[in-house]
Design a protein around this motif. Sequence first.
Motif, PDB file in Angstrom:
ATOM      1  N   ALA A 282      64.021 -17.715  99.405  1.00 28.02           N
ATOM      2  CA  ALA A 282      63.541 -17.945 100.807  1.00 28.02           C
ATOM      3  C   ALA A 282      62.905 -17.154 101.345  1.00 28.02           C
ATOM      4  CB  ALA A 282      64.846 -18.573 101.456  1.00 28.02           C
ATOM      5  N   CYS A 283      63.160 -15.862 101.083  1.00 35.74           N
ATOM      6  CA  CYS A 283      62.767 -14.346 101.583  1.00 35.74           C
ATOM      7  C   CYS A 283      61.184 -14.408 101.207  1.00 35.74           C
ATOM      8  CB  CYS A 283      63.304 -13.277 101.245  1.00 35.74           C
ATOM      9  SG  CYS A 283      65.260 -12.965 102.107  1.00 35.74           S
TER      10      CYS A 283
ATOM     11  N   THR B 138      58.817 -21.645 110.707  1.00 36.93           N
ATOM     12  CA  THR B 138      58.648 -21.007 109.206  1.00 36.93           C
ATOM     13  C   THR B 138      59.981 -20.816 108.525  1.00 36.93           C
ATOM     14  OG1 THR B 138      56.446 -20.450 110.242  1.00 36.93           O
ATOM     15  CG2 THR B 138      57.229 -19.413 107.949  1.00 36.93           C
ATOM     16  N   VAL B 139      60.809 -20.294 109.161  1.00 34.34           N
ATOM     17  CA  VAL B 139      62.067 -19.863 108.721  1.00 34.34           C
ATOM     18  C   VAL B 139      62.961 -21.221 108.127  1.00 34.34           C
ATOM     19  CG1 VAL B 139      64.546 -19.024 108.916  1.00 34.34           C
ATOM     20  CG2 VAL B 139      62.451 -17.557 109.913  1.00 34.34           C
ATOM     21  N   ASP B 140      62.709 -22.302 108.882  1.00 42.93           N
ATOM     22  CA  ASP B 140      63.648 -23.577 108.565  1.00 42.93           C
ATOM     23  C   ASP B 140      62.776 -24.158 107.248  1.00 42.93           C
ATOM     24  OD1 ASP B 140      65.299 -23.311 110.572  1.00 42.93           O
ATOM     25  OD2 ASP B 140      64.169 -24.662 112.261  1.00 42.93           O
TER      26      ASP B 140
ATOM     27  N   MET C  49      54.731 -16.297 106.682  1.00 38.04           N
ATOM     28  CA  MET C  49      54.271 -15.558 107.887  1.00 38.04           C
ATOM     29  C   MET C  49      52.581 -14.741 107.503  1.00 38.04           C
ATOM     30  SD  MET C  49      57.488 -13.350 108.959  1.00 38.04           S
ATOM     31  CE  MET C  49      56.666 -12.574 109.771  1.00 38.04           C
ATOM     32  N   GLY C  50      52.469 -14.413 106.164  1.00 36.37           N
ATOM     33  CA  GLY C  50      51.152 -13.887 105.562  1.00 36.37           C
ATOM     34  C   GLY C  50      50.139 -14.885 105.848  1.00 36.37           C
ATOM     35  N   ALA C  51      50.437 -15.964 105.324  1.00 36.30           N
ATOM     36  CA  ALA C  51      49.377 -17.007 105.526  1.00 36.30           C
ATOM     37  C   ALA C  51      49.070 -17.519 107.083  1.00 36.30           C
ATOM     38  CB  ALA C  51      49.843 -18.481 104.828  1.00 36.30           C
ATOM     39  N   ALA C  52      50.137 -17.425 107.902  1.00 35.82           N
ATOM     40  CA  ALA C  52      49.764 -17.942 109.209  1.00 35.82           C
ATOM     41  C   ALA C  52      49.119 -16.513 109.928  1.00 35.82           C
ATOM     42  CB  ALA C  52      51.185 -17.892 110.139  1.00 35.82           C
ATOM     43  N   ILE C  53      49.317 -15.480 109.572  1.00 41.39           N
ATOM     44  CA  ILE C  53      48.462 -14.119 109.974  1.00 41.39           C
ATOM     45  C   ILE C  53      46.970 -14.381 109.623  1.00 41.39           C
ATOM     46  CG2 ILE C  53      48.445 -11.869 110.079  1.00 41.39           C
ATOM     47  CD1 ILE C  53      51.360 -11.536 109.819  1.00 41.39           C
ATOM     48  N   LEU C  54      46.788 -14.938 108.326  1.00 46.05           N
ATOM     49  CA  LEU C  54      45.478 -14.784 107.797  1.00 46.05           C
ATOM     50  C   LEU C  54      44.631 -16.005 108.410  1.00 46.05           C
ATOM     51  CD1 LEU C  54      46.075 -14.724 104.052  1.00 46.05           C
ATOM     52  CD2 LEU C  54      44.809 -12.961 105.621  1.00 46.05           C
TER      53      LEU C  54
END
Length: 316
Positions: free
Chosen positions: A71-72, A51-53, A79-84
């Motif tokens: 980028a931040c 995700t960072v890359d 990250m939020g979308a992955a958690i959702l």
Amino acid sequence: MPSLLEQLKQHSTLVADTGDLTAIQTLKPEDATTNPSLVLKAVQSGQYDATVDASLQAATGDCLEDKIDDACDRLAVAMGAAILQHIPGRISTEVNARLSYQRDASIDKARRLVALYEEQGVGRDRILIKLAATWEGIKAAELLEQEGIQCNLTLIFSFAQARACAEAGVFLISPFVGRILDWFKKANPGTEYAPADEPGVLSVASIYQYYKQHGYNTVVMGASFRNSGEILALAGCDRLTISPALLTELSETEGELDRALCYDGDISEPPAAMTEAEYRWALNQDAMATEKLAEGIRGFEKDQRTLEGLLAEKLG
């Protein structure tokens, strides 16, 4: 006998205070919250390397600073979308802490985060934009709420902050418990507090009662817990955002749990809204809240800087 965690779920909506996907999958909270410190911790764990890359590759900007800032934003949203994908409710994503005293810049950043979520197919009904409960943050949230962007006002240590948030029509507030206890223990060495009598627990309870008494719709979400006793002393609070370690402890503990917070009294008209001068004076008169608010903003900004440095290194 059901665990304390299962019983607590009958009284309050539970929220995971983490970016750790494994913990979220295991503990199955309704919602999740993140902040710059939790984002940094998750990135350092290596769990989000891809995700960072991807965030760095997609980032744009006229200079390195702008590109890192973009980028931040992309990283926090990814990250939020992955958690959702692992919770049924909402994710709270925080506006850069260094904008805490800039209303218009906070509004622009919030809109940018929402736009990035929408690019990933995530609607506004699953997002809460997190802002520090400075006067500028509260006023930014007031306008964002009118645009249909619901907000989570964080770093709340005083009644004045909570009252101003309700009067601004904020969707949710995060009054802190453990950090208040930290301040009082430092100010009163050797003093011990039973969980139900801790200053932070009493603060959240008083805010909860005030909101219910005056019919405010703003959600009260207790946050920043140091021990499970504090959590149990606030059973019945609208929501509670809890670290994975304490969620696990509660899931492994049996016992009887009674609801601690409730309101069944009459609803009365709220007072006239606070002015900016009234808010600032009330906050000024509360040494604990003044110190902890500033400290919290500095802490989040420090971790934001660390995160930006890590991303800059990757860009080379």
